[in-house]
Design a protein around this motif. Sequence first.
Motif, PDB file in Angstrom:
ATOM      1  N   TYR A 212       4.583   1.462   9.430  1.00 22.17           N
ATOM      2  CA  TYR A 212       5.081   0.992   8.136  1.00 22.17           C
ATOM      3  C   TYR A 212       4.401  -0.313   7.736  1.00 22.17           C
ATOM      4  CZ  TYR A 212       8.289  -1.819  11.033  1.00 22.17           C
ATOM      5  OH  TYR A 212       8.814  -2.670  11.960  1.00 22.17           O
TER       6      TYR A 212
ATOM      7  N   GLN B 149       4.005  -0.832   3.554  1.00 25.96           N
ATOM      8  CA  GLN B 149       4.460   0.288   2.734  1.00 25.96           C
ATOM      9  C   GLN B 149       5.495  -0.178   1.721  1.00 25.96           C
ATOM     10  OE1 GLN B 149       6.055   3.258   5.386  1.00 25.96           O
ATOM     11  NE2 GLN B 149       4.177   4.445   5.312  1.00 25.96           N
ATOM     12  N   HIS B 150       5.429   0.390   0.522  1.00 27.28           N
ATOM     13  CA  HIS B 150       6.499   0.197  -0.452  1.00 27.28           C
ATOM     14  C   HIS B 150       7.766   0.816   0.128  1.00 27.28           C
ATOM     15  CE1 HIS B 150       4.243  -1.264  -3.940  1.00 27.28           C
ATOM     16  NE2 HIS B 150       3.261  -0.480  -3.538  1.00 27.28           N
TER      17      HIS B 150
ATOM     18  N   SER C 244       0.848  -1.184   0.000  1.00 27.61           N
ATOM     19  CA  SER C 244       0.000   0.000   0.000  1.00 27.61           C
ATOM     20  C   SER C 244       0.888   1.239   0.000  1.00 27.61           C
ATOM     21  CB  SER C 244      -0.884   0.020   1.256  1.00 27.61           C
ATOM     22  OG  SER C 244      -1.561   1.253   1.379  1.00 27.61           O
ATOM     23  N   ASP C 245       0.552   2.207  -0.843  1.00 21.83           N
ATOM     24  CA  ASP C 245       1.269   3.481  -0.848  1.00 21.83           C
ATOM     25  C   ASP C 245       0.752   4.414   0.245  1.00 21.83           C
ATOM     26  OD1 ASP C 245       3.008   2.981  -3.051  1.00 21.83           O
ATOM     27  OD2 ASP C 245       1.332   3.318  -4.410  1.00 21.83           O
ATOM     28  N   ASP C 246      -0.495   4.189   0.663  1.00 24.45           N
ATOM     29  CA  ASP C 246      -1.126   5.083   1.632  1.00 24.45           C
ATOM     30  C   ASP C 246      -2.188   4.267   2.372  1.00 24.45           C
ATOM     31  OD1 ASP C 246      -3.079   6.869   2.789  1.00 24.45           O
ATOM     32  OD2 ASP C 246      -2.355   8.473   1.482  1.00 24.45           O
TER      33      ASP C 246
END
Length: 192
Positions: free
Chosen positions: A129, A148-149, A98-100
Amino acid sequence: MSRIFGDALHAAFVVPDIDREIARVLALGMGPVFVMRRIRVAARYRGERHDPLITAAFVYSGTMQLEFLQQHDDTPSASIEFLARKPEGGLQHFAYFSDDFDASLQAASAKGQDFDVVQEYIHEDGTPYEIYIEPSNAPGSLLIQLVQHGPLEAMYNRMQEICATWDGTDPVRNAIDLLPKDMQPASEALSC
């Protein structure tokens, strides 16, 4: 869940004896297994700060990653909650990038699925994270992990590359060596 979060990153199993699971995976010919042994992880469980002592192990078969988790103390956590329901261990969660996190949860809600946050692994400043979520209408179900990426993605990619050409040597490796120095957790043991 792919309709909401995209392709799954891995399936994760919470187990009472991680070394037994590592031996079972190696006996199948999968490997090497990358281990983060006895690390104290900064976390929030159901909104309260609790830092569990865990061992995590990762292995790939092609593009499929399996994760195994064992908690070594009784700090409140999603793992302890899971083992209270299923003492023999088993499949606990599926993970997705997920980016956000907030945007991912809002997108899920827009598609008709609301989630509650169960656990978060957090940076020093308290920002997460990784988050572990469960369907709001089905507590006790399988969890979803959103990751998180970034540095963890680079670590996972390197593990996959190594597993793809594994020659059977050095079957258990230290996963912490693949993390950037600023993300390396404190370990309460020296060997993997």
